[in-house]
Design an enzyme around this catalytic site. Structure first.
Site, PDB file in Angstrom:
ATOM      1  N   GLY A 273       3.463   1.049 -15.306  1.00 35.14           N
ATOM      2  CA  GLY A 273       3.112  -0.318 -14.918  1.00 35.14           C
ATOM      3  C   GLY A 273       1.757  -0.329 -14.224  1.00 35.14           C
ATOM      4  O   GLY A 273       1.174   0.723 -13.934  1.00 35.14           O
ATOM      5  N   LEU A 274       1.281  -1.533 -13.964  1.00 36.27           N
ATOM      6  CA  LEU A 274      -0.023  -1.710 -13.322  1.00 36.27           C
ATOM      7  C   LEU A 274      -0.050  -1.117 -11.920  1.00 36.27           C
ATOM      8  O   LEU A 274       1.011  -0.922 -11.306  1.00 36.27           O
ATOM      9  CB  LEU A 274      -0.338  -3.211 -13.214  1.00 36.27           C
ATOM     10  CG  LEU A 274      -0.574  -3.985 -14.511  1.00 36.27           C
ATOM     11  CD1 LEU A 274      -0.670  -5.486 -14.192  1.00 36.27           C
ATOM     12  CD2 LEU A 274      -1.849  -3.506 -15.203  1.00 36.27           C
ATOM     13  N   SER A 275      -1.234  -0.857 -11.425  1.00 39.89           N
ATOM     14  CA  SER A 275      -1.391  -0.451 -10.028  1.00 39.89           C
ATOM     15  C   SER A 275      -0.843  -1.574  -9.141  1.00 39.89           C
ATOM     16  O   SER A 275      -1.153  -2.745  -9.357  1.00 39.89           O
ATOM     17  CB  SER A 275      -2.884  -0.221  -9.743  1.00 39.89           C
ATOM     18  OG  SER A 275      -3.065   0.104  -8.393  1.00 39.89           O
ATOM     19  N   GLY A 276       0.012  -1.203  -8.192  1.00 39.91           N
ATOM     20  CA  GLY A 276       0.587  -2.199  -7.293  1.00 39.91           C
ATOM     21  C   GLY A 276       1.829  -2.891  -7.825  1.00 39.91           C
ATOM     22  O   GLY A 276       2.404  -3.754  -7.161  1.00 39.91           O
ATOM     23  N   SER A 277       2.275  -2.508  -9.025  1.00 38.80           N
ATOM     24  CA  SER A 277       3.454  -3.172  -9.599  1.00 38.80           C
ATOM     25  C   SER A 277       4.739  -2.741  -8.898  1.00 38.80           C
ATOM     26  O   SER A 277       5.740  -3.470  -8.895  1.00 38.80           O
ATOM     27  CB  SER A 277       3.542  -2.890 -11.108  1.00 38.80           C
ATOM     28  OG  SER A 277       3.617  -1.494 -11.348  1.00 38.80           O
ATOM     29  N   GLY A 278       4.737  -1.524  -8.319  1.00 44.19           N
ATOM     30  CA  GLY A 278       5.939  -1.047  -7.613  1.00 44.19           C
ATOM     31  C   GLY A 278       6.450   0.304  -8.101  1.00 44.19           C
ATOM     32  O   GLY A 278       7.558   0.717  -7.741  1.00 44.19           O
TER      33      GLY A 278
ATOM     34  N   SER B   9       5.589   3.549  -7.421  1.00 47.02           N
ATOM     35  CA  SER B   9       5.846   4.559  -6.378  1.00 47.02           C
ATOM     36  C   SER B   9       7.040   4.156  -5.515  1.00 47.02           C
ATOM     37  O   SER B   9       7.895   4.989  -5.206  1.00 47.02           O
ATOM     38  CB  SER B   9       4.632   4.729  -5.467  1.00 47.02           C
ATOM     39  OG  SER B   9       3.544   5.191  -6.217  1.00 47.02           O
TER      40      SER B   9
ATOM     41  N   SER C 150       0.133   5.220 -16.870  1.00 47.52           N
ATOM     42  CA  SER C 150       0.333   5.576 -18.295  1.00 47.52           C
ATOM     43  C   SER C 150       0.143   4.343 -19.195  1.00 47.52           C
ATOM     44  O   SER C 150       1.109   3.853 -19.771  1.00 47.52           O
ATOM     45  CB  SER C 150       1.693   6.230 -18.520  1.00 47.52           C
ATOM     46  OG  SER C 150       2.746   5.623 -17.803  1.00 47.52           O
TER      47      SER C 150
HETATM   48  N1  LIG Z   1      -9.840   3.066 -12.432  1.00 41.67           N
HETATM   49  C1  LIG Z   1      -8.592   3.172 -11.992  1.00 41.67           C
HETATM   50  N2  LIG Z   1      -7.558   2.615 -12.704  1.00 41.67           N
HETATM   51  C2  LIG Z   1      -6.318   2.740 -12.259  1.00 41.67           C
HETATM   52  N3  LIG Z   1      -5.936   3.392 -11.118  1.00 41.67           N
HETATM   53  C3  LIG Z   1      -6.921   3.972 -10.381  1.00 41.67           C
HETATM   54  C4  LIG Z   1      -8.275   3.873 -10.785  1.00 41.67           C
HETATM   55  N4  LIG Z   1      -9.029   4.541  -9.860  1.00 41.67           N
HETATM   56  C5  LIG Z   1      -8.199   5.026  -8.946  1.00 41.67           C
HETATM   57  N5  LIG Z   1      -6.908   4.699  -9.241  1.00 41.67           N
HETATM   58  C6  LIG Z   1      -5.753   5.204  -8.482  1.00 41.67           C
HETATM   59  O1  LIG Z   1      -5.127   6.163  -9.332  1.00 41.67           O
HETATM   60  C7  LIG Z   1      -3.758   5.872  -9.498  1.00 41.67           C
HETATM   61  C8  LIG Z   1      -3.356   5.925 -10.990  1.00 41.67           C
HETATM   62  O2  LIG Z   1      -3.328   7.233 -11.466  1.00 41.67           O
HETATM   63  P1  LIG Z   1      -2.441   7.587 -12.745  1.00 41.67           P
HETATM   64  O3  LIG Z   1      -2.519   9.061 -12.894  1.00 41.67           O
HETATM   65  O4  LIG Z   1      -1.097   6.995 -12.602  1.00 41.67           O
HETATM   66  O5  LIG Z   1      -3.229   6.841 -13.928  1.00 41.67           O
HETATM   67  S1  LIG Z   1      -3.098   7.068 -15.512  1.00 41.67           S
HETATM   68  O6  LIG Z   1      -1.655   7.185 -15.846  1.00 41.67           O
HETATM   69  O7  LIG Z   1      -3.824   8.306 -15.868  1.00 41.67           O
HETATM   70  O8  LIG Z   1      -3.713   5.885 -16.136  1.00 41.67           O
HETATM   71  C9  LIG Z   1      -3.525   4.474  -8.987  1.00 41.67           C
HETATM   72  O9  LIG Z   1      -2.274   4.536  -8.313  1.00 41.67           O
HETATM   73  P2  LIG Z   1      -1.212   3.330  -8.365  1.00 41.67           P
HETATM   74  O10 LIG Z   1      -1.855   2.202  -7.589  1.00 41.67           O
HETATM   75  O11 LIG Z   1      -0.025   3.905  -7.648  1.00 41.67           O
HETATM   76  O12 LIG Z   1      -0.908   2.978  -9.782  1.00 41.67           O
HETATM   77  C10 LIG Z   1      -4.702   4.188  -8.075  1.00 41.67           C
HETATM   78  O13 LIG Z   1      -4.367   4.481  -6.730  1.00 41.67           O
HETATM   79  N1  LIG Z   2      10.889  -5.344  -6.354  1.00 41.65           N
HETATM   80  C1  LIG Z   2       9.925  -4.544  -5.870  1.00 41.65           C
HETATM   81  N2  LIG Z   2       9.874  -3.259  -6.281  1.00 41.65           N
HETATM   82  C2  LIG Z   2       8.878  -2.452  -5.827  1.00 41.65           C
HETATM   83  N3  LIG Z   2       7.910  -2.823  -4.972  1.00 41.65           N
HETATM   84  C3  LIG Z   2       7.920  -4.102  -4.532  1.00 41.65           C
HETATM   85  C4  LIG Z   2       8.923  -5.012  -4.972  1.00 41.65           C
HETATM   86  N4  LIG Z   2       8.674  -6.202  -4.396  1.00 41.65           N
HETATM   87  C5  LIG Z   2       7.581  -6.045  -3.625  1.00 41.65           C
HETATM   88  N5  LIG Z   2       7.119  -4.782  -3.689  1.00 41.65           N
HETATM   89  C6  LIG Z   2       5.929  -4.261  -2.952  1.00 41.65           C
HETATM   90  O1  LIG Z   2       4.874  -4.033  -3.903  1.00 41.65           O
HETATM   91  C7  LIG Z   2       4.094  -2.919  -3.492  1.00 41.65           C
HETATM   92  C8  LIG Z   2       4.095  -1.913  -4.638  1.00 41.65           C
HETATM   93  O2  LIG Z   2       3.287  -0.801  -4.285  1.00 41.65           O
HETATM   94  P1  LIG Z   2       3.451   0.595  -4.982  1.00 41.65           P
HETATM   95  O3  LIG Z   2       4.890   1.008  -5.032  1.00 41.65           O
HETATM   96  O4  LIG Z   2       2.488   1.535  -4.301  1.00 41.65           O
HETATM   97  O5  LIG Z   2       2.968   0.276  -6.472  1.00 41.65           O
HETATM   98  P2  LIG Z   2       2.341   1.258  -7.578  1.00 41.65           P
HETATM   99  O6  LIG Z   2       2.905   2.639  -7.323  1.00 41.65           O
HETATM  100  O7  LIG Z   2       2.799   0.686  -8.891  1.00 41.65           O
HETATM  101  O8  LIG Z   2       0.862   1.188  -7.399  1.00 41.65           O
HETATM  102  C9  LIG Z   2       4.726  -2.366  -2.219  1.00 41.65           C
HETATM  103  O9  LIG Z   2       4.032  -2.883  -1.102  1.00 41.65           O
HETATM  104  C10 LIG Z   2       6.149  -2.913  -2.276  1.00 41.65           C
HETATM  105  O10 LIG Z   2       6.743  -3.076  -1.002  1.00 41.65           O
END
Ligand SMILES: Nc1ncnc2c1ncn2[C@@H]1O[C@H](COP(=O)(O)OS(=O)(=O)O)[C@@H](OP(=O)(O)O)[C@H]1O
Ligand SMILES: Nc1ncnc2c1ncn2[C@@H]1O[C@H](COP(=O)(O)OP(=O)(O)O)[C@@H](O)[C@H]1O
Length: 203
Positions: free
Chosen positions: A36-41, A43, A110
């Site tokens: 999923g997208l960065s920040g989607s949840g 981790s 991914s």
């Molecule tokens: N350009 C760019 N695009 C996306 N994400 C970025 C980028 N630069 C740094 N980050 C940080 O790297 C985390 C994603 O790494 P991944 O190994 O999961 O990415 S991938 O599967 O190879 O696409 C990602 O973590 P999550 O926010 O947990 O998704 C970010 O913290």
């Molecule tokens: N249903 C949910 N599941 C997971 N995270 C959630 C949910 N609702 C809100 N959140 C919040 O969204 C954020 C997701 O961050 P994170 O888990 O780091 O995302 P990712 O790993 O995809 O970048 C956290 O602050 C978390 O508390």
């Protein structure tokens, strides 16, 4: 390494087989893959899933994008080729961990379907559970957990997924979790309820 050298490498058979390790640990290995997208949840839910499994006596390990990129894959960036190599290595690591008998929980953006298919084929279709952490870009951007979207909008980060790099949503995931509508606990209940059958050891 040249192709020639690869041809001179031979597979070694081990005396202790994966099935022996599964019997010892009393569980079937699995790869639970959060995409999923960065920040989607990813981790948050991967951690919660591992915690619940671990507390119930399962042998687990968690692989997470940010951590792997600080170690094993610190030589890789976010161009398409680098993301593919990132995931290829992670898939091989996950496969080794599964051979050791573990339930592996993985959280990586991914973004490409083809690479997720590659991982499924590598570890075996029946052992790969794809979980789509489904959250609209607007909500992820509003959460902006690490301030990366703001940087990407300002042009300070290039190839940021959802902004100037693609994300190809799964078409038939094992599970799809709308994290903008469901709470973390609701998502975790759904995950554990759905994987229960898959992780019970059947002798
Ligand atoms: N350009 C760019 N695009 C996306 N994400 C970025 C980028 N630069 C740094 N980050 C940080 O790297 C985390 C994603 O790494 P991944 O190994 O999961 O990415 S991938 O599967 O190879 O696409 C990602 O973590 P999550 O926010 O947990 O998704 C970010 O913290
Ligand atoms: N249903 C949910 N599941 C997971 N995270 C959630 C949910 N609702 C809100 N959140 C919040 O969204 C954020 C997701 O961050 P994170 O888990 O780091 O995302 P990712 O790993 O995809 O970048 C956290 O602050 C978390 O508390």
């Amino acid at each position: 390494m040249s192709k020639n050298q690869v041809n001179n490498v031979f597979h070694q058979d081990f005396k202790i087989k994966p099935i022996d390790r599964q019997k010892r640990l009393n569980q079937k290995p699995l790869l639970i893959w959060f995409t999923g997208l960065s920040g989607s949840g990813k981790s948050t839910l991967a951690n919660g899933t591992e915690q619940r499994l671990f507390q119930n006596g399962y042998h687990t390990f968690l692989l997470d994008g940010d951590n792997i990129r600080k170690g094993l894959n610190k030589d890789l960036g976010f161009e398409k080729e680098d993301r593919n190599e990132n995931l290829r290595r992670i898939a091989e690591v996950a496969k080794l961990m599964m051979e050791a008998g573990l339930i592996v929980v993985a959280a990586f953006i991914s973004p490409y379907r083809k690479e997720r298919e590659m991982i499924k084929e590598l570890v075996g279709e029946d052992r790969f559970l794809e979980i789509f952490v489904d959250c609209p870009l607007e909500e992820c951007e509003e959460r902006d957990v690490k301030g990366l979207y703001q940087k990407a909008r300002k042009g300070l980060i290039k190839n940021f997924t959802g902004i100037d790099a693609p994300y190809e949503a799964p078409q038939k995931p094992f599970l799809q979790l709308p994290t903008s509508d469901w709470s973390k606990e609701e998502c975790l209940d759904k995950i554990i309820g759905s994987i229960k059958e898959k992780i019970t050891w059947i002798a």
